[in-house]
Design a protein around this motif. Structure first.
Motif, PDB file in Angstrom:
ATOM      1  N   ILE A  80       2.226   4.432  -9.170  1.00 28.35           N
ATOM      2  CA  ILE A  80       1.306   5.092 -10.108  1.00 28.35           C
ATOM      3  C   ILE A  80       2.007   6.270 -10.779  1.00 28.35           C
ATOM      4  CG2 ILE A  80      -0.825   6.406 -10.293  1.00 28.35           C
ATOM      5  CD1 ILE A  80      -1.877   4.769  -7.929  1.00 28.35           C
ATOM      6  N   VAL A  81       2.675   7.100  -9.963  1.00 32.41           N
ATOM      7  CA  VAL A  81       3.348   8.274 -10.527  1.00 32.41           C
ATOM      8  C   VAL A  81       4.487   7.834 -11.448  1.00 32.41           C
ATOM      9  CG1 VAL A  81       4.528  10.403  -9.978  1.00 32.41           C
ATOM     10  CG2 VAL A  81       2.752   9.596  -8.483  1.00 32.41           C
TER      11      VAL A  81
ATOM     12  N   ILE B  97       2.287   1.898  -3.650  1.00 32.32           N
ATOM     13  CA  ILE B  97       1.364   2.086  -4.779  1.00 32.32           C
ATOM     14  C   ILE B  97       1.321   3.534  -5.298  1.00 32.32           C
ATOM     15  CG2 ILE B  97      -1.074   2.040  -5.447  1.00 32.32           C
ATOM     16  CD1 ILE B  97      -1.277  -0.629  -4.037  1.00 32.32           C
ATOM     17  N   PRO B  98       1.223   4.562  -4.427  1.00 32.27           N
ATOM     18  CA  PRO B  98       1.231   5.929  -4.987  1.00 32.27           C
ATOM     19  C   PRO B  98       2.482   6.223  -5.796  1.00 32.27           C
ATOM     20  CG  PRO B  98       1.332   5.989  -2.586  1.00 32.27           C
ATOM     21  CD  PRO B  98       0.993   4.609  -2.974  1.00 32.27           C
TER      22      PRO B  98
ATOM     23  N   PRO C 140       0.809  -1.218   0.000  1.00 31.20           N
ATOM     24  CA  PRO C 140       0.000   0.000   0.000  1.00 31.20           C
ATOM     25  C   PRO C 140       0.843   1.270   0.000  1.00 31.20           C
ATOM     26  CG  PRO C 140      -0.667  -1.467   1.766  1.00 31.20           C
ATOM     27  CD  PRO C 140       0.561  -2.037   1.196  1.00 31.20           C
ATOM     28  N   VAL C 141       2.026   1.206   0.653  1.00 30.39           N
ATOM     29  CA  VAL C 141       2.855   2.407   0.733  1.00 30.39           C
ATOM     30  C   VAL C 141       3.500   2.707  -0.612  1.00 30.39           C
ATOM     31  CG1 VAL C 141       4.805   3.438   1.929  1.00 30.39           C
ATOM     32  CG2 VAL C 141       3.272   1.966   3.165  1.00 30.39           C
TER      33      VAL C 141
ATOM     34  N   ASN D  74       3.104   6.677 -14.757  1.00 31.92           N
ATOM     35  CA  ASN D  74       2.699   7.860 -15.524  1.00 31.92           C
ATOM     36  C   ASN D  74       3.891   8.521 -16.194  1.00 31.92           C
ATOM     37  OD1 ASN D  74       0.012   8.036 -15.348  1.00 31.92           O
ATOM     38  ND2 ASN D  74      -0.047   9.463 -13.630  1.00 31.92           N
TER      39      ASN D  74
ATOM     40  N   VAL E  25       6.274  15.501  -7.642  1.00 29.30           N
ATOM     41  CA  VAL E  25       5.593  14.660  -6.645  1.00 29.30           C
ATOM     42  C   VAL E  25       6.534  13.560  -6.148  1.00 29.30           C
ATOM     43  CG1 VAL E  25       3.766  12.958  -6.317  1.00 29.30           C
ATOM     44  CG2 VAL E  25       3.255  15.096  -7.423  1.00 29.30           C
TER      45      VAL E  25
ATOM     46  N   ILE F 183       7.715  13.072  -2.325  1.00 32.31           N
ATOM     47  CA  ILE F 183       7.482  11.852  -1.533  1.00 32.31           C
ATOM     48  C   ILE F 183       8.804  11.327  -0.990  1.00 32.31           C
ATOM     49  CG2 ILE F 183       6.615   9.488  -1.561  1.00 32.31           C
ATOM     50  CD1 ILE F 183       4.611  10.214  -3.582  1.00 32.31           C
TER      51      ILE F 183
END
Lengths: 219, 220
Positions: free
Chosen positions: A173-174, A169-170, A166-167, A177, A197, A201
Protein backbone atom coordinates in the motif's frame (compact mmCIF):
# COMPACT_ATOMS: atom_id res chain seq x y z
CA UNK A 1 35.98 -14.89 10.74
CA UNK A 2 33.98 -11.89 11.82
CA UNK A 3 30.38 -11.29 10.78
CA UNK A 4 31.23 -9.03 7.87
CA UNK A 5 33.60 -11.50 6.17
CA UNK A 6 31.13 -14.31 6.78
CA UNK A 7 28.34 -12.33 5.09
CA UNK A 8 30.63 -11.44 2.20
CA UNK A 9 31.69 -15.06 1.68
CA UNK A 10 28.10 -16.31 1.82
CA UNK A 11 26.92 -13.72 -0.72
CA UNK A 12 29.84 -14.66 -2.96
CA UNK A 13 28.87 -18.32 -2.65
CA UNK A 14 25.23 -17.57 -3.60
CA UNK A 15 26.23 -15.44 -6.57
CA UNK A 16 28.72 -18.07 -7.76
CA UNK A 17 26.18 -20.90 -7.49
CA UNK A 18 23.61 -18.81 -9.36
CA UNK A 19 26.13 -17.84 -12.02
CA UNK A 20 27.07 -21.45 -12.69
CA UNK A 21 23.57 -22.67 -13.34
CA UNK A 22 21.80 -19.42 -14.35
CA UNK A 23 18.60 -21.46 -14.23
CA UNK A 24 16.77 -19.59 -11.46
CA UNK A 25 17.56 -16.07 -12.58
CA UNK A 26 16.80 -16.71 -16.25
CA UNK A 27 13.53 -18.43 -15.51
CA UNK A 28 12.38 -15.64 -13.21
CA UNK A 29 13.33 -12.91 -15.72
CA UNK A 30 11.42 -14.77 -18.40
CA UNK A 31 8.50 -15.09 -15.98
CA UNK A 32 8.38 -11.31 -15.50
CA UNK A 33 8.59 -10.56 -19.22
CA UNK A 34 5.87 -13.08 -20.07
CA UNK A 35 3.62 -11.72 -17.32
CA UNK A 36 4.04 -8.21 -18.71
CA UNK A 37 3.03 -9.51 -22.13
CA UNK A 38 0.03 -11.35 -20.74
CA UNK A 39 -1.10 -8.13 -19.05
CA UNK A 40 -0.45 -6.11 -22.20
CA UNK A 41 -2.47 -8.50 -24.34
CA UNK A 42 -5.38 -8.41 -21.91
CA UNK A 43 -5.41 -4.70 -21.08
CA UNK A 44 -4.05 -3.10 -24.30
CA UNK A 45 -3.97 0.34 -22.68
CA UNK A 46 -4.45 1.52 -19.12
CA UNK A 47 -4.68 4.84 -17.33
CA UNK A 48 -1.98 5.87 -14.94
CA UNK A 49 -3.23 4.66 -11.50
CA UNK A 50 -3.94 1.19 -12.95
CA UNK A 51 -0.61 1.28 -14.80
CA UNK A 52 1.17 1.83 -11.50
CA UNK A 53 -0.80 -0.73 -9.50
CA UNK A 54 -0.47 -3.38 -12.21
CA UNK A 55 3.30 -2.97 -12.19
CA UNK A 56 3.46 -3.61 -8.45
CA UNK A 57 1.19 -6.64 -8.67
CA UNK A 58 3.38 -8.15 -11.40
CA UNK A 59 6.42 -7.48 -9.21
CA UNK A 60 4.72 -9.01 -6.17
CA UNK A 61 4.08 -12.32 -7.89
CA UNK A 62 7.52 -12.36 -9.48
CA UNK A 63 9.07 -11.69 -6.07
CA UNK A 64 7.12 -14.52 -4.40
CA UNK A 65 8.27 -16.89 -7.13
CA UNK A 66 11.86 -15.73 -7.04
CA UNK A 67 12.34 -15.57 -3.30
CA UNK A 68 10.39 -18.64 -2.21
CA UNK A 69 13.34 -20.70 -3.38
CA UNK A 70 15.80 -18.82 -1.13
CA UNK A 71 16.32 -21.74 1.21
CA UNK A 72 15.75 -24.54 -1.30
CA UNK A 73 19.40 -25.55 -1.34
CA UNK A 74 20.07 -25.25 2.37
CA UNK A 75 18.80 -28.62 3.51
CA UNK A 76 19.97 -31.42 5.70
CA UNK A 77 23.68 -31.98 5.86
CA UNK A 78 24.63 -28.72 4.16
CA UNK A 79 22.76 -26.84 6.88
CA UNK A 80 24.73 -28.75 9.52
CA UNK A 81 27.94 -27.76 7.77
CA UNK A 82 27.02 -24.06 7.77
CA UNK A 83 25.98 -24.35 11.38
CA UNK A 84 29.48 -25.38 12.34
CA UNK A 85 31.33 -22.63 10.48
CA UNK A 86 29.18 -19.47 10.40
CA UNK A 87 26.76 -17.65 12.69
CA UNK A 88 23.03 -17.75 11.85
CA UNK A 89 22.92 -13.93 11.71
CA UNK A 90 25.46 -14.02 8.92
CA UNK A 91 23.30 -16.45 6.96
CA UNK A 92 20.12 -14.38 7.17
CA UNK A 93 21.98 -11.12 6.46
CA UNK A 94 23.68 -12.67 3.45
CA UNK A 95 20.35 -14.01 2.17
CA UNK A 96 18.69 -10.60 2.61
CA UNK A 97 21.53 -8.83 0.76
CA UNK A 98 21.60 -11.40 -2.03
CA UNK A 99 17.81 -11.32 -2.38
CA UNK A 100 17.80 -7.51 -2.46
CA UNK A 101 20.30 -7.69 -5.28
CA UNK A 102 18.17 -10.24 -7.16
CA UNK A 103 15.05 -8.14 -6.59
CA UNK A 104 16.80 -5.00 -7.87
CA UNK A 105 17.79 -6.82 -11.04
CA UNK A 106 14.31 -8.26 -11.37
CA UNK A 107 12.42 -5.03 -10.79
CA UNK A 108 14.63 -2.93 -13.02
CA UNK A 109 14.25 -5.44 -15.86
CA UNK A 110 10.52 -5.59 -15.23
CA UNK A 111 10.29 -1.81 -15.25
CA UNK A 112 12.27 -1.47 -18.49
CA UNK A 113 10.08 -3.99 -20.32
CA UNK A 114 6.89 -2.72 -18.73
CA UNK A 115 7.61 0.91 -19.56
CA UNK A 116 8.62 0.02 -23.10
CA UNK A 117 5.39 -1.84 -23.80
CA UNK A 118 2.86 0.08 -21.75
CA UNK A 119 4.34 3.51 -22.31
CA UNK A 120 3.22 5.95 -19.68
CA UNK A 121 4.35 9.36 -18.52
CA UNK A 122 6.25 9.35 -15.25
CA UNK A 123 6.20 12.82 -13.72
CA UNK A 124 9.06 12.56 -11.26
CA UNK A 125 11.67 9.94 -12.15
CA UNK A 126 13.55 10.40 -8.88
CA UNK A 127 10.62 9.36 -6.71
CA UNK A 128 9.66 6.49 -9.02
CA UNK A 129 13.19 5.08 -9.05
CA UNK A 130 13.43 5.49 -5.29
CA UNK A 131 10.15 3.61 -4.85
CA UNK A 132 11.46 0.76 -7.02
CA UNK A 133 14.69 0.66 -4.99
CA UNK A 134 12.86 0.70 -1.66
CA UNK A 135 10.30 -1.79 -2.97
CA UNK A 136 12.98 -4.27 -4.00
CA UNK A 137 14.67 -4.07 -0.62
CA UNK A 138 11.36 -4.34 1.28
CA UNK A 139 10.21 -7.37 -0.72
CA UNK A 140 13.59 -8.98 -0.10
CA UNK A 141 13.60 -8.41 3.67
CA UNK A 142 10.04 -9.64 4.23
CA UNK A 143 10.09 -12.58 1.81
CA UNK A 144 13.48 -13.87 2.99
CA UNK A 145 12.24 -14.42 6.53
CA UNK A 146 8.90 -15.87 5.37
CA UNK A 147 10.75 -18.15 2.93
CA UNK A 148 12.84 -19.35 5.86
CA UNK A 149 9.68 -20.19 7.80
CA UNK A 150 7.96 -21.90 4.88
CA UNK A 151 11.14 -23.86 4.08
CA UNK A 152 10.82 -25.38 7.54
CA UNK A 153 7.19 -26.22 6.75
CA UNK A 154 8.25 -28.31 3.78
CA UNK A 155 8.65 -25.61 1.11
CA UNK A 156 4.94 -25.57 0.46
CA UNK A 157 4.07 -22.76 -1.99
CA UNK A 158 0.57 -22.30 -0.56
CA UNK A 159 2.04 -21.76 2.91
CA UNK A 160 4.47 -19.22 1.44
CA UNK A 161 1.61 -17.29 -0.17
CA UNK A 162 -0.74 -17.24 2.82
CA UNK A 163 2.06 -16.31 5.22
CA UNK A 164 3.54 -13.55 3.12
CA UNK A 165 0.52 -11.82 1.54
CA UNK A 166 -0.91 -10.32 4.74
CA UNK A 167 2.58 -9.30 5.83
CA UNK A 168 3.43 -7.64 2.51
CA UNK A 169 0.13 -5.76 2.07
CA UNK A 170 1.05 -2.74 4.28
CA UNK A 171 4.32 -2.38 2.40
CA UNK A 172 2.53 -2.70 -0.92
CA UNK A 173 0.00 0.00 0.00
CA UNK A 174 2.75 2.44 0.97
CA UNK A 175 4.79 1.57 -2.13
CA UNK A 176 1.83 2.14 -4.44
CA UNK A 177 1.16 5.49 -2.73
CA UNK A 178 4.77 6.53 -3.10
CA UNK A 179 5.13 5.51 -6.72
CA UNK A 180 1.80 7.17 -7.55
CA UNK A 181 3.38 10.38 -6.27
CA UNK A 182 6.17 9.69 -8.76
CA UNK A 183 3.69 9.15 -11.61
CA UNK A 184 1.77 12.36 -11.01
CA UNK A 185 5.01 14.26 -10.51
CA UNK A 186 4.78 15.13 -6.84
CA UNK A 187 7.71 16.32 -4.79
CA UNK A 188 9.86 14.77 -2.09
CA UNK A 189 8.18 16.80 0.68
CA UNK A 190 4.82 15.14 -0.02
CA UNK A 191 6.27 11.63 -0.08
CA UNK A 192 8.61 11.99 2.87
CA UNK A 193 6.11 10.28 5.18
CA UNK A 194 5.79 7.23 2.94
CA UNK A 195 9.55 6.91 2.60
CA UNK A 196 10.07 7.04 6.36
CA UNK A 197 7.34 4.42 6.97
CA UNK A 198 9.00 2.12 4.41
CA UNK A 199 12.41 2.58 6.00
CA UNK A 200 10.97 2.01 9.48
CA UNK A 201 9.22 -1.23 8.42
CA UNK A 202 12.44 -2.43 6.81
CA UNK A 203 14.54 -1.70 9.87
CA UNK A 204 12.03 -3.47 12.13
CA UNK A 205 11.80 -6.47 9.78
CA UNK A 206 15.57 -6.86 9.57
CA UNK A 207 15.92 -6.52 13.34
CA UNK A 208 13.25 -9.17 13.99
CA UNK A 209 14.77 -11.46 11.37
CA UNK A 210 18.18 -11.20 13.02
CA UNK A 211 16.64 -12.00 16.40
CA UNK A 212 14.42 -14.86 15.26
CA UNK A 213 16.46 -16.62 12.59
CA UNK A 214 18.82 -18.36 15.06
CA UNK A 215 15.75 -20.06 16.64
CA UNK A 216 14.34 -20.99 13.26
CA UNK A 217 17.57 -22.44 12.10
CA UNK A 218 18.46 -24.61 15.04
CA UNK A 219 16.72 -27.95 14.73
CA UNK B 1 -11.69 -16.32 46.30
CA UNK B 2 -8.15 -15.01 46.44
CA UNK B 3 -7.51 -16.46 42.99
CA UNK B 4 -10.87 -15.70 41.41
CA UNK B 5 -11.62 -12.14 42.47
CA UNK B 6 -10.72 -10.74 39.05
CA UNK B 7 -13.31 -12.92 37.34
CA UNK B 8 -16.05 -11.49 39.54
CA UNK B 9 -14.62 -8.02 38.97
CA UNK B 10 -14.76 -8.64 35.19
CA UNK B 11 -18.41 -9.65 35.38
CA UNK B 12 -19.34 -6.63 37.51
CA UNK B 13 -17.43 -4.21 35.26
CA UNK B 14 -18.95 -5.55 32.02
CA UNK B 15 -22.46 -5.76 33.48
CA UNK B 16 -22.30 -2.23 34.85
CA UNK B 17 -20.88 -0.87 31.62
CA UNK B 18 -23.72 -2.51 29.66
CA UNK B 19 -26.37 -1.06 31.98
CA UNK B 20 -24.76 2.38 32.15
CA UNK B 21 -23.99 2.22 28.44
CA UNK B 22 -27.59 1.67 27.38
CA UNK B 23 -29.35 3.78 30.01
CA UNK B 24 -26.89 6.58 30.72
CA UNK B 25 -27.04 10.01 29.11
CA UNK B 26 -24.99 10.68 25.98
CA UNK B 27 -24.23 14.02 24.30
CA UNK B 28 -26.62 14.92 21.47
CA UNK B 29 -24.54 15.11 18.31
CA UNK B 30 -25.50 15.37 14.63
CA UNK B 31 -25.35 12.13 12.57
CA UNK B 32 -24.09 10.11 15.55
CA UNK B 33 -27.14 10.49 17.80
CA UNK B 34 -27.50 7.42 19.97
CA UNK B 35 -24.96 5.38 18.00
CA UNK B 36 -22.20 6.93 20.08
CA UNK B 37 -23.09 4.25 22.64
CA UNK B 38 -21.34 1.79 20.33
CA UNK B 39 -18.05 3.19 21.60
CA UNK B 40 -18.69 1.24 24.82
CA UNK B 41 -18.86 -2.03 22.90
CA UNK B 42 -16.87 -1.68 19.69
CA UNK B 43 -13.66 -0.11 21.00
CA UNK B 44 -13.19 -2.48 23.98
CA UNK B 45 -13.34 -5.44 21.54
CA UNK B 46 -10.27 -4.13 19.72
CA UNK B 47 -8.44 -3.27 22.93
CA UNK B 48 -9.10 -6.82 24.14
CA UNK B 49 -7.91 -8.27 20.83
CA UNK B 50 -4.66 -6.29 20.97
CA UNK B 51 -4.08 -7.30 24.61
CA UNK B 52 -4.64 -10.97 23.76
CA UNK B 53 -2.29 -10.81 20.77
CA UNK B 54 0.27 -9.13 23.01
CA UNK B 55 -0.13 -11.95 25.56
CA UNK B 56 0.31 -14.43 22.72
CA UNK B 57 3.55 -12.76 21.58
CA UNK B 58 4.88 -12.71 25.16
CA UNK B 59 4.20 -16.43 25.53
CA UNK B 60 5.75 -17.13 22.13
CA UNK B 61 8.93 -15.37 23.27
CA UNK B 62 8.80 -17.36 26.51
CA UNK B 63 8.39 -20.57 24.51
CA UNK B 64 11.42 -19.83 22.34
CA UNK B 65 13.49 -19.16 25.44
CA UNK B 66 12.48 -22.19 27.47
CA UNK B 67 10.85 -24.72 25.10
CA UNK B 68 8.02 -25.52 27.52
CA UNK B 69 4.95 -26.83 25.70
CA UNK B 70 2.50 -25.11 28.03
CA UNK B 71 3.70 -21.70 26.82
CA UNK B 72 2.97 -22.66 23.23
CA UNK B 73 -0.55 -23.76 24.16
CA UNK B 74 -1.14 -20.45 25.92
CA UNK B 75 0.08 -18.54 22.84
CA UNK B 76 -2.27 -20.37 20.47
CA UNK B 77 -5.28 -20.05 22.76
CA UNK B 78 -4.67 -16.32 23.15
CA UNK B 79 -4.72 -16.02 19.35
CA UNK B 80 -7.91 -18.11 19.14
CA UNK B 81 -9.68 -15.87 21.64
CA UNK B 82 -8.22 -12.77 19.97
CA UNK B 83 -9.77 -13.81 16.66
CA UNK B 84 -13.12 -14.21 18.41
CA UNK B 85 -12.90 -10.64 19.76
CA UNK B 86 -11.75 -9.41 16.37
CA UNK B 87 -14.90 -10.89 14.82
CA UNK B 88 -17.03 -9.16 17.46
CA UNK B 89 -15.17 -5.89 16.82
CA UNK B 90 -15.74 -6.15 13.07
CA UNK B 91 -19.43 -6.90 13.53
CA UNK B 92 -20.13 -4.08 15.99
CA UNK B 93 -18.13 -1.79 13.72
CA UNK B 94 -20.11 -2.77 10.64
CA UNK B 95 -23.35 -2.18 12.49
CA UNK B 96 -22.22 1.33 13.38
CA UNK B 97 -20.79 2.04 9.93
CA UNK B 98 -24.07 1.05 8.30
CA UNK B 99 -25.86 3.78 10.23
CA UNK B 100 -23.31 6.60 10.21
CA UNK B 101 -21.46 6.07 6.93
CA UNK B 102 -24.31 4.42 5.05
CA UNK B 103 -22.54 1.16 4.23
CA UNK B 104 -21.28 -1.71 6.38
CA UNK B 105 -17.92 -1.91 4.58
CA UNK B 106 -16.76 1.32 2.95
CA UNK B 107 -13.29 1.14 1.39
CA UNK B 108 -11.38 2.48 4.35
CA UNK B 109 -7.78 1.83 5.44
CA UNK B 110 -8.74 1.13 9.05
CA UNK B 111 -11.29 -1.52 8.07
CA UNK B 112 -9.09 -3.13 5.45
CA UNK B 113 -6.13 -3.05 7.81
CA UNK B 114 -7.99 -4.91 10.51
CA UNK B 115 -9.32 -7.45 8.01
CA UNK B 116 -5.81 -8.11 6.70
CA UNK B 117 -4.46 -8.40 10.25
CA UNK B 118 -7.10 -11.06 10.83
CA UNK B 119 -5.91 -12.90 7.71
CA UNK B 120 -2.42 -12.87 9.22
CA UNK B 121 -3.59 -14.59 12.39
CA UNK B 122 -5.71 -17.08 10.41
CA UNK B 123 -2.53 -17.84 8.46
CA UNK B 124 -0.83 -18.49 11.79
CA UNK B 125 -3.47 -21.13 12.58
CA UNK B 126 -3.13 -22.68 9.11
CA UNK B 127 0.65 -22.81 9.54
CA UNK B 128 0.13 -24.73 12.77
CA UNK B 129 -2.02 -27.28 10.98
CA UNK B 130 0.54 -27.67 8.21
CA UNK B 131 3.24 -28.86 10.61
CA UNK B 132 2.96 -32.37 11.95
CA UNK B 133 5.78 -32.61 14.43
CA UNK B 134 4.79 -30.96 17.70
CA UNK B 135 8.04 -29.31 18.72
CA UNK B 136 8.67 -28.01 15.24
CA UNK B 137 5.10 -26.71 15.03
CA UNK B 138 5.44 -24.86 18.31
CA UNK B 139 8.76 -23.31 17.37
CA UNK B 140 7.96 -22.22 13.83
CA UNK B 141 4.53 -20.84 14.68
CA UNK B 142 6.05 -18.91 17.61
CA UNK B 143 8.53 -17.36 15.19
CA UNK B 144 5.78 -16.37 12.76
CA UNK B 145 3.68 -14.99 15.60
CA UNK B 146 6.48 -12.68 16.74
CA UNK B 147 7.23 -11.72 13.14
CA UNK B 148 3.60 -10.82 12.41
CA UNK B 149 2.89 -8.74 15.52
CA UNK B 150 4.70 -5.48 14.57
CA UNK B 151 3.26 -5.68 11.05
CA UNK B 152 -0.22 -6.06 12.53
CA UNK B 153 0.46 -2.96 14.62
CA UNK B 154 1.46 -1.00 11.51
CA UNK B 155 -1.67 -2.17 9.68
CA UNK B 156 -4.15 -1.25 12.40
CA UNK B 157 -2.61 1.83 14.00
CA UNK B 158 -0.03 3.49 11.74
CA UNK B 159 -1.29 3.15 8.14
CA UNK B 160 -4.81 4.49 8.82
CA UNK B 161 -3.26 7.57 10.42
CA UNK B 162 -1.28 8.25 7.24
CA UNK B 163 -4.10 7.80 4.74
CA UNK B 164 -7.53 9.34 4.41
CA UNK B 165 -9.84 7.43 6.65
CA UNK B 166 -13.41 7.86 7.77
CA UNK B 167 -12.74 6.11 11.04
CA UNK B 168 -12.53 8.24 14.18
CA UNK B 169 -8.96 8.55 15.39
CA UNK B 170 -7.32 8.15 11.99
CA UNK B 171 -6.74 10.10 8.79
CA UNK B 172 -6.73 13.42 10.63
CA UNK B 173 -10.05 12.72 12.35
CA UNK B 174 -10.20 13.27 16.06
CA UNK B 175 -10.93 10.37 18.33
CA UNK B 176 -14.17 10.27 20.23
CA UNK B 177 -12.11 10.84 23.34
CA UNK B 178 -10.95 14.27 22.19
CA UNK B 179 -14.23 15.79 21.14
CA UNK B 180 -17.41 13.94 21.68
CA UNK B 181 -17.01 12.06 24.92
CA UNK B 182 -18.21 14.03 27.86
CA UNK B 183 -17.29 13.42 31.46
CA UNK B 184 -20.11 10.96 31.97
CA UNK B 185 -19.04 8.75 29.06
CA UNK B 186 -15.38 8.49 29.98
CA UNK B 187 -15.68 6.39 33.18
CA UNK B 188 -18.22 4.07 31.54
CA UNK B 189 -15.88 3.60 28.59
CA UNK B 190 -12.87 2.75 30.76
CA UNK B 191 -14.98 0.37 32.85
CA UNK B 192 -16.02 -1.42 29.68
CA UNK B 193 -12.42 -1.62 28.41
CA UNK B 194 -11.04 -3.12 31.62
CA UNK B 195 -14.02 -5.45 31.98
CA UNK B 196 -13.80 -6.85 28.46
CA UNK B 197 -10.03 -7.32 28.66
CA UNK B 198 -10.49 -9.33 31.85
CA UNK B 199 -13.27 -11.39 30.18
CA UNK B 200 -10.92 -12.08 27.25
CA UNK B 201 -8.16 -13.24 29.58
CA UNK B 202 -10.67 -15.41 31.43
CA UNK B 203 -11.83 -17.13 28.23
CA UNK B 204 -8.19 -17.66 27.26
CA UNK B 205 -7.26 -19.25 30.57
CA UNK B 206 -10.32 -21.55 30.37
CA UNK B 207 -9.41 -22.68 26.86
CA UNK B 208 -5.80 -23.06 27.92
CA UNK B 209 -6.73 -25.33 30.82
CA UNK B 210 -8.95 -27.49 28.58
CA UNK B 211 -6.08 -27.71 26.13
CA UNK B 212 -3.68 -28.76 28.90
CA UNK B 213 -6.00 -31.56 30.03
CA UNK B 214 -6.44 -32.78 26.44
CA UNK B 215 -2.69 -32.67 25.98
CA UNK B 216 -2.11 -34.71 29.10
CA UNK B 217 -4.72 -37.27 27.99
CA UNK B 218 -3.08 -37.60 24.56
CA UNK B 219 0.39 -38.05 25.96
CA UNK B 220 -0.67 -40.88 28.26
Amino acid sequence: MNLFTQVKTLIYKDVLLEWRSKYAINSILLYVVSTVFVCYQSFKSVDSPIWNTLFWIILLFAAINALSRSFLQETGSRQLYYFSIVSPQAIILAKICYNSFIMLLLSSTAFLVYNLIFSNEVGHWGIYMLSILLGSISFATVFTMVAGISAKAGNNSTIMAILSFPVIIPLLIVLINLSQQGVIGGNFEASWKDISVLLAINVVTIAISLLLFPYLWRD
Amino acid sequence: MRKNWWKILALILVASSIVAGFLGPVPVLPILHETIRNVYFHVPMWFTMISLYLISVIYSVKYLNTGKRAYDLMAVEAVNTGILFCACGLMTGMLWANITWGAPWPNDPKLNGSAIATLMYLAYLVLRNALEEEQKRAKISAIYNIFAFPIMFVLIYILPKLNDSLHPGSGGNSTFGDLDMDNYMRPVFYTAVVGWILIGVWITTLRYRVRLIEDKKNSL
